[in-house]
Enzyme design. Structure first.
Site, mmCIF file in Angstrom:
data_model
loop_
_atom_site.group_PDB
_atom_site.id
_atom_site.type_symbol
_atom_site.label_atom_id
_atom_site.label_comp_id
_atom_site.label_asym_id
_atom_site.label_seq_id
_atom_site.Cartn_x
_atom_site.Cartn_y
_atom_site.Cartn_z
ATOM 1 N N GLY A 71 0.834 -1.187 0.000
ATOM 2 C CA GLY A 71 0.000 0.000 0.000
ATOM 3 C C GLY A 71 0.870 1.237 0.000
ATOM 4 N N CYS A 72 0.323 2.371 -0.425
ATOM 5 C CA CYS A 72 1.137 3.587 -0.562
ATOM 6 C C CYS A 72 1.617 4.112 0.788
ATOM 7 C CB CYS A 72 0.376 4.657 -1.333
ATOM 8 S SG CYS A 72 -1.256 5.053 -0.681
ATOM 9 N N TYR A 73 0.694 4.263 1.751
ATOM 10 C CA TYR A 73 1.115 4.686 3.090
ATOM 11 C C TYR A 73 2.050 3.650 3.696
ATOM 12 C CZ TYR A 73 -2.300 8.530 3.635
ATOM 13 O OH TYR A 73 -3.003 9.705 3.522
ATOM 14 N N ALA A 74 1.739 2.377 3.471
ATOM 15 C CA ALA A 74 2.552 1.318 4.056
ATOM 16 C C ALA A 74 3.992 1.377 3.561
ATOM 17 C CB ALA A 74 1.935 -0.039 3.727
ATOM 18 N N ALA A 82 5.658 4.078 2.579
ATOM 19 C CA ALA A 82 6.317 5.234 3.188
ATOM 20 C C ALA A 82 6.679 4.970 4.642
ATOM 21 C CB ALA A 82 5.418 6.468 3.076
#
Length: 337
Positions: free
Chosen positions: A144-147, A149
């Site tokens: 996932g994108c937040y994951a 980062a």
């Protein structure tokens, strides 16, 4: 002829970014791009930046996708499993959705609902041992994108024992493309311009993924919608394992963890990440310090949510799966300003 690849869900933002990257890839031959409601449309009408690609979006037909060597699934969460089950085992798959990221069925049911489809190799090559798992896999679950980062900022610190696994706090801002392309009132320009809005506070679906990838045992996350099209800036704080842990020690742990990694840059001391500096790239920029008042470790991470947070990461994983140089078709340099 190169490696034949196809993209299912090509009409969305992540799908469009995949097409852009694949169009310039030296070894992948883009054969099909499929969509649902936009099927039959010339590609340039959906993604005007790709006008030079002479493609028409096709129906998402498993028989069509099965003719490719590798398929990217850029579908909404919960829709990948059914399509993946209709593709032969010989076809490699990188899923940009969440369907196969979590190992705990209970966590899937709590955060996503429905039946857990299973677990694939996790698509973050920079994690210890993960690159080899991806290389050996026919099926890979993209991060996932937040994951992406948060995990890049946190995982080495917990693994090294520098940071405690309890009481991790994340505040992260994301551009509006992270919410997808479907029209929504709260994403209208008049709604988002000049505004910051928290959402899914205390219950974001990337929390169990981050905990699984980093070893964190408790994590509080506040996502914020920012008035920009793309990018993530995550501020990650954690307790030090010892009062002797200095900012220099934290930066050294991160620098050692990512030494030789082309897509993760630990910035020089005093320089802080900018989302704009990573736009259009597959890079993540990190910086760290220790708070002079609380003594907590602070790591700030920036990446392009459509790049290292989605399409770029997927191409990176596909390169590893295909035995290609990991940087093929990807740039470490962002577009700035």
């Amino acid at each position: 002829m190169g490696i034949r690849v196809a993209v299912a869900g090509a009409s969305g933002y992540a799908g469009g970014e995949l097409l852009r990257l694949l169009a310039g890839h030296p070894e992948f031959d883009l054969t099909y791009a499929t969509a649902h409601s936009q099927a039959g449309q010339p590609l340039y009408r959906v993604h005007p930046n790709l006008a030079a690609l002479d493609l028409t979006l096709a129906e998402t037909d498993p028989a069509l996708l099965a003719t490719a060597d590798l398929v990217f699934l850029a579908l909404p969460h919960g829709e990948s499993a059914a399509l993946a089950a209709q593709l032969p085992d010989s076809v490699k798959i990188v899923d940009l959705g969440a369907d196969f990221r979590l190992s705990d069925p209970g966590q899937w049911e709590q955060y996503y609902g429905g039946t857990h489809a299973g677990t694939w190799a996790y698509g973050l090559p920079e994690l210890p041992g993960q690159r080899q798992q991806i290389a050996n896999a026919q099926r890979v679950a993209n991060t996932g994108c937040y994951a992406a980062a948060v995990t890049l900022a946190l995982a080495p610190l917990i693994a090294s024992g520098v940071a405690e696994a309890e009481d991790v706090v994340v505040v992260a801002a994301s551009g509006t493309s992270g919410a997808g392309k479907s029209p929504k009132t709260h994403l209208l320009a008049s709604e988002i311009m000049g505004d910051l809005t928290p959402y899914k506070v205390g219950a974001h679906q990337h929390v169990p993924e981050i905990k699984q990838a980093t070893g964190a045992r408790s994590l509080s996350m506040t996502p914020v919608l920012a008035p920009m099209p793309r990018g993530i800036l995550a501020t990650v704080t954690a307790k030090r394992s010892s009062c002797d842990i200095t900012a220099g020690v934290v930066r050294e742990v991160l620098a050692d963890a990512y030494a030789g990694e082309p897509f993760v840059q630990v910035l020089p001391e005093g320089s802080w990440p900018h989302t704009g500096a990573t736009a259009g790239s597959n890079s993540a920029h990190l910086q760290a310090t220790v708070d002079v008042d609380s003594g907590r470790i602070i790591v700030v991470s920036a990446l392009d949510n459509l790049g290292k947070g989605a399409a770029g990461q997927a191409v990176q994983c596909a390169n590893v799966m295909s035995g290609l140089p990991e940087t093929s078709g990807l740039s470490v340099f962002g577009v700035f300003p």
